[in-house]
Design an enzyme around this catalytic site. Structure first.
Site, short mmCIF file in Angstrom:
data_model
loop_
_atom_site.label_atom_id
_atom_site.label_comp_id
_atom_site.label_asym_id
_atom_site.label_seq_id
_atom_site.Cartn_x
_atom_site.Cartn_y
_atom_site.Cartn_z
N LYS A 106 6.64 -0.55 -10.18
CA LYS A 106 6.24 -1.81 -9.58
C LYS A 106 5.08 -2.45 -10.36
O LYS A 106 5.03 -3.67 -10.54
CB LYS A 106 5.85 -1.60 -8.11
CG LYS A 106 7.03 -1.38 -7.19
CD LYS A 106 7.93 -2.60 -7.13
CE LYS A 106 9.00 -2.48 -6.07
NZ LYS A 106 9.84 -3.69 -5.97
N SER A 123 4.42 -3.63 -4.42
CA SER A 123 4.14 -2.57 -3.45
C SER A 123 2.68 -2.18 -3.54
O SER A 123 2.07 -2.20 -4.62
CB SER A 123 5.01 -1.35 -3.73
OG SER A 123 4.59 -0.25 -2.95
N TYR A 156 7.82 5.35 -8.78
CA TYR A 156 8.06 4.12 -8.05
C TYR A 156 6.87 3.17 -8.17
O TYR A 156 7.02 2.00 -8.52
CB TYR A 156 8.33 4.43 -6.57
CG TYR A 156 8.31 3.20 -5.69
CD1 TYR A 156 9.34 2.27 -5.76
CD2 TYR A 156 7.26 2.96 -4.81
CE1 TYR A 156 9.32 1.13 -4.96
CE2 TYR A 156 7.23 1.83 -4.01
CZ TYR A 156 8.27 0.92 -4.10
OH TYR A 156 8.24 -0.21 -3.31
#
Length: 325
Positions: A145, A117, A141
């Site tokens: 990643k 991402s 998040y």
């Protein structure tokens, strides 16, 4: 031989599955259906229902389906929610990736494309992100990643002198939109396109969060990339790994210039035929003015290109959503 797509029953994963099949590569799907839908998986594609946290299941799936590589799309993808659920985010995205790599090593599978991402960059202080822009993730998040990329890197180093060195790459991107198949659409309650579509279908007026940013029209500018292009890049990466060609550890799948939220809203009204004037709401905390990524490296190695106009992005997404009823 086949390629395993984790999260292959989700919006992005299901498009990857179709792109693999179109390229003559047999896909296999592993998905726990927590956010994916079984109906998104073509009838002739094997669907293994289960979690990537189930080490035994992952290894068994790799062996039973004679898998030669993995496209790892599965994960908890909601950056905002990850702040409230960091432990869940790390379990799914970090531990899940570790288990996949462990199962791959046991099953003698040594190729992986990781769906990363652009959240790994956080809020960069540059107008155009490159692969070398400092990584400062702003949410669990984004952190998860980035750790996933580290796991691939470290396993690659650890196996470099073996008969089966791990070959890998990570693909980073921002906002994925549209549809390349009318039976597959974005179901996320957190993404701009489905939020606007649901508002229009319910007769509500969509909202813009702030119009006083330092951009030409005052609204945020972001990369919006079509899901069909994203899927094609994953397949191109898998093919490059299979062919043994040189590959970078990571690629940005970016537009290079971006679109503003107001441009998206204008396209929504133009394409759907639903006339509306967006309501202007307050800014969301922490929203930067502009973040877009350069896709030059991916264009060089993966044939990355933006094949869809903003109107086509809206049209394909709108048609897929309306076909769902």
């Amino acid at each position: 031989m086949s390629w395993l797509v984790t999260g292959g029953a989700g919006y992005i994963g299901a498009h990857v599955v179709r792109a693999l099949a179109a390229a003559g590569i047999a896909p296999v799907v592993l998905d726990d259906l927590s956010s994916g839908q079984a109906s998104f998986v073509p009838a002739d594609v094997p669907l293994v229902e289960g979690s990537i946290l189930d080490r035994e299941l992952v290894e068994r799936t790799l062996r039973e389906h004679n898998v030669e590589g993995v496209i790892h799309v599965a994960g908890f993808k909601y950056a905002g929610v990850s702040v409230q659920r960091p432990l869940h985010t790390y379990a799914q995205n970090v531990e899940g990736t570790r288990i996949i790599l462990e199962a791959m090593e046991a099953a003698d599978v040594y190729r992986i494309v990781f769906s990363s991402s652009a959240a790994v960059y956080g809020t960069p202080d540059v107008e155009q992100v490159t692969e070398h822009t400092p990584k400062r993730p702003a949410s669990p998040y984004g952190e998860s990643k980035l750790i996933g990329e580290w796991l691939l890197r470290d396993q690659g180093v650890a196996t470099a002198d073996t008969d089966r060195p791990l070959r890998h790459t990570s693909l980073r991107y921002f906002n994925v939109v549209g549809s390349a198949d009318p039976s597959v659409y974005d179901v996320s309650p957190h993404n701009l396109f489905p939020i606007v579509f649901e508002a229009l279908l319910a007769g509500r007026t969509p909202q813009i969060n702030g119009d006083d940013y330092d951009t030409p029209d005052g609204t945020n500018v972001r990369d919006y990339v079509h899901v069909g292009d994203i899927a094609a890049a994953h397949v191109a990466a898998a093919q490059r790994l299979t062919a043994g060609e040189p590959i970078e550890p990571a690629y940005n799948l970016g537009s290079g210039d971006g679109l503003s939220v107001r441009q998206i809203m204008d396209a929504m009204a133009r394409v759907t035929g639903v006339e509306f004037t967006p309501v202007i709401g307050p800014r969301r905390p922490g929203d930067p003015d502009r973040i877009v990524a350069s896709g030059e490296l991916a264009a060089r190695d993966l044939g990355w290109t933006m094949r869809y106009t903003v109107d086509e992005m809206v049209r394909t997404g709108w048609e897929a959503r309306r076909s769902a009823g």
